[in-house]
Design a protein around this motif. Structure first.
Motif, PDB file in Angstrom:
ATOM      1  N   LEU A  43       0.826  -1.222   0.000  1.00 47.46           N
ATOM      2  CA  LEU A  43       0.000   0.000   0.000  1.00 47.46           C
ATOM      3  C   LEU A  43       0.854   1.264   0.000  1.00 47.46           C
ATOM      4  O   LEU A  43       0.466   2.276  -0.582  1.00 47.46           O
ATOM      5  CB  LEU A  43      -0.971  -0.005   1.181  1.00 47.46           C
ATOM      6  CG  LEU A  43      -2.117  -1.035   1.056  1.00 47.46           C
ATOM      7  CD1 LEU A  43      -3.003  -1.033   2.302  1.00 47.46           C
ATOM      8  CD2 LEU A  43      -2.972  -0.775  -0.171  1.00 47.46           C
ATOM      9  N   PHE A  53       0.189   9.772 -10.151  1.00 46.90           N
ATOM     10  CA  PHE A  53      -0.912   9.760 -11.115  1.00 46.90           C
ATOM     11  C   PHE A  53      -1.650  11.103 -11.032  1.00 46.90           C
ATOM     12  O   PHE A  53      -1.949  11.730 -12.042  1.00 46.90           O
ATOM     13  CB  PHE A  53      -1.844   8.599 -10.753  1.00 46.90           C
ATOM     14  CG  PHE A  53      -2.961   8.312 -11.719  1.00 46.90           C
ATOM     15  CD1 PHE A  53      -2.808   8.471 -13.085  1.00 46.90           C
ATOM     16  CD2 PHE A  53      -4.180   7.822 -11.253  1.00 46.90           C
ATOM     17  CE1 PHE A  53      -3.846   8.167 -13.965  1.00 46.90           C
ATOM     18  CE2 PHE A  53      -5.221   7.525 -12.120  1.00 46.90           C
ATOM     19  CZ  PHE A  53      -5.052   7.699 -13.467  1.00 46.90           C
ATOM     20  N   ALA A  67      -1.009  -1.849 -10.560  1.00 48.40           N
ATOM     21  CA  ALA A  67      -2.188  -2.516  -9.992  1.00 48.40           C
ATOM     22  C   ALA A  67      -2.034  -4.033 -10.103  1.00 48.40           C
ATOM     23  O   ALA A  67      -2.376  -4.777  -9.182  1.00 48.40           O
ATOM     24  CB  ALA A  67      -3.447  -2.048 -10.717  1.00 48.40           C
ATOM     25  N   MET A  94     -20.392  -8.500  -2.291  1.00 49.27           N
ATOM     26  CA  MET A  94     -19.491  -7.349  -2.320  1.00 49.27           C
ATOM     27  C   MET A  94     -19.144  -6.975  -3.759  1.00 49.27           C
ATOM     28  O   MET A  94     -18.914  -7.840  -4.597  1.00 49.27           O
ATOM     29  CB  MET A  94     -18.227  -7.754  -1.538  1.00 49.27           C
ATOM     30  CG  MET A  94     -17.068  -6.808  -1.612  1.00 49.27           C
ATOM     31  SD  MET A  94     -17.151  -5.586  -0.299  1.00 49.27           S
ATOM     32  CE  MET A  94     -15.976  -4.394  -0.907  1.00 49.27           C
ATOM     33  N   ASP A 100     -17.751   2.361 -11.857  1.00 42.09           N
ATOM     34  CA  ASP A 100     -16.427   2.384 -11.218  1.00 42.09           C
ATOM     35  C   ASP A 100     -15.700   1.064 -11.459  1.00 42.09           C
ATOM     36  O   ASP A 100     -16.255  -0.001 -11.193  1.00 42.09           O
ATOM     37  CB  ASP A 100     -16.620   2.606  -9.709  1.00 42.09           C
ATOM     38  CG  ASP A 100     -15.391   3.195  -9.046  1.00 42.09           C
ATOM     39  OD1 ASP A 100     -14.273   2.779  -9.407  1.00 42.09           O
ATOM     40  OD2 ASP A 100     -15.557   4.042  -8.162  1.00 42.09           O
ATOM     41  N   LEU A 101     -14.465   1.162 -11.979  1.00 43.58           N
ATOM     42  CA  LEU A 101     -13.729  -0.055 -12.338  1.00 43.58           C
ATOM     43  C   LEU A 101     -12.596  -0.372 -11.370  1.00 43.58           C
ATOM     44  O   LEU A 101     -11.849  -1.324 -11.572  1.00 43.58           O
ATOM     45  CB  LEU A 101     -13.154   0.115 -13.755  1.00 43.58           C
ATOM     46  CG  LEU A 101     -14.182   0.406 -14.852  1.00 43.58           C
ATOM     47  CD1 LEU A 101     -13.489   0.662 -16.183  1.00 43.58           C
ATOM     48  CD2 LEU A 101     -15.180  -0.744 -14.991  1.00 43.58           C
ATOM     49  N   MET A 146     -19.898  -2.416  -0.333  1.00 40.88           N
ATOM     50  CA  MET A 146     -19.652  -1.656  -1.566  1.00 40.88           C
ATOM     51  C   MET A 146     -18.377  -0.845  -1.458  1.00 40.88           C
ATOM     52  O   MET A 146     -18.061  -0.300  -0.404  1.00 40.88           O
ATOM     53  CB  MET A 146     -20.785  -0.657  -1.795  1.00 40.88           C
ATOM     54  CG  MET A 146     -22.063  -1.269  -2.240  1.00 40.88           C
ATOM     55  SD  MET A 146     -23.251   0.061  -2.457  1.00 40.88           S
ATOM     56  CE  MET A 146     -24.019   0.149  -0.871  1.00 40.88           C
ATOM     57  N   GLY A 178     -17.190   1.788   1.657  1.00 36.91           N
ATOM     58  CA  GLY A 178     -15.811   2.238   1.837  1.00 36.91           C
ATOM     59  C   GLY A 178     -15.189   2.596   0.502  1.00 36.91           C
ATOM     60  O   GLY A 178     -15.829   2.480  -0.545  1.00 36.91           O
ATOM     61  N   GLY A 179     -13.945   3.041   0.553  1.00 35.10           N
ATOM     62  CA  GLY A 179     -13.235   3.499  -0.640  1.00 35.10           C
ATOM     63  C   GLY A 179     -12.671   4.876  -0.340  1.00 35.10           C
ATOM     64  O   GLY A 179     -13.223   5.596   0.497  1.00 35.10           O
ATOM     65  N   ALA A 199      -9.446  -2.084   5.055  1.00 32.95           N
ATOM     66  CA  ALA A 199      -9.938  -3.451   4.941  1.00 32.95           C
ATOM     67  C   ALA A 199      -9.976  -4.190   6.299  1.00 32.95           C
ATOM     68  O   ALA A 199     -10.984  -4.828   6.615  1.00 32.95           O
ATOM     69  CB  ALA A 199      -9.093  -4.218   3.926  1.00 32.95           C
TER      70      ALA A 199
END
Ligand code: B1M
Length: 211
Positions: A43, A53, A67, A94, A100-101, A146, A178-179, A199
């Motif tokens: 991470l 990026f 990735a 989940m 969203d990809l 999600m 989350g995200g 996570a």
């Protein structure tokens, strides 16, 4: 920081999939905690990739190879992140929301859920609200999880909450979100049951829901 962790981060940034996998195994063999390898190796590298990026120093193809390297490293860590013998804790459907990809975070969360003994149905990416709800019904799920990485796709989480209400299952499932762009405030605003930052805490929260 340990040399091997720095090397994992560096190789991930370069998108060196095989090296990342090999180094993750080496780190485990050297006795490092899998969680440390994940956060301070993989991470940490991904954070640098994200910053570059954003600054337009690297572009989509480079991010994609990083990735893939992240995925290769996570696969090595997966068995070590699982709790021995934990099974049958409950069922979770989940996915990453519609439009969203991004799936790295989702996959990590799934790994942690499985590690806690949950049976997880991975709906993949770009998942429509009705699909989340239908899967929750078909699977008799305890939890809908999600993930969203784009500010433009976050609102789809609210659509899933609404779809669950309309289908009459809202009181039967817990909804977890989350995200990176998601916050507690946002989760409250759409009526989700839980937001967690990472996570491991998602897995802890899921355990609390079914206990
Ligand atoms: Co994208 N991307 N991307 N990208 N990408 C971001 C998200 C972005 C912040 C980069 C930036 O500009 N700094 C930016 C979004 C800006 C915004 O919305 N405000 C962005 C953009 C703009 C885009 C595109 C539009 C770029 C383009 O095409 N011009 C495009 C969109 C495609 C689409 O989805 N429709 C795009 C594409 C891509 C790639 C395909 C190249 C690739 C994804 C590859 C893949 O996932 N297979 C990619 C990547 C890798 C990123 C960054 C660099 C890294 C994301 C990541 O995997 N992080 C990202 C920058 C960033 O986030 N800093 C960026 C590591 C992952 C472990 O973290 O997913 O946050 P995360 O998960 C965490 C927690 O959030 C939490 O647990 C995990 C860790 O423990 N968590 C949960 C996640 N889900 C959870 C669910 C829970 C609980 C916790 O409960 C259920």
């Amino acid at each position: 920081m340990s040399e091997v962790l720095e090397k994992i981060s560096e190789m991930l940034q370069k998108g060196k999939r095989k090296d990342v996998a090999k180094l993750c195994q080496q780190a485990i063999d050297e006795g490092l905690e899998p969680n440390v390898v994940l956060t301070q190796g993989l991470l940490a590298g991904m954070d640098v990739v994200g910053a570059k990026f954003k600054a337009n120093e690297i572009f989509v193809p480079q991010v994609l190879v990083s990735a893939r390297a992240m995925k290769a490293g996570s696969e090595v860590l997966k068995p070590y992140l699982s709790e021995e013998g934990a099974t049958g804790r409950g069922k979770i459907v989940m996915g990453t929301v519609q439009g969203d990809l991004h799936d790295i975070g989702k996959n990590l969360v799934i790994m942690m859920f499985e590690g806690k003994g949950f049976d997880v149905v991975d709906l993949g990416v770009d998942v429509a609200p009705e699909k989340f709800v239908q899967a929750a019904i078909d699977e008799n799920a305890d939890i809908i999880g999600m993930s969203a990485l784009l500010t433009t796709t976050m609102p789809m989480m609210g659509e899933v909450v609404k779809a669950a209400e309309e289908a009459g299952i809202r009181d039967k499932v817990k909804i977890m979100v989350g995200g990176a762009p998601v916050t507690q405030e946002f989760a409250d605003s759409i009526g989700a049951d839980a937001y967690t930052e990472d996570a491991p805490s998602a897995a802890e929260k899921a355990v609390a829901f079914v206990s």
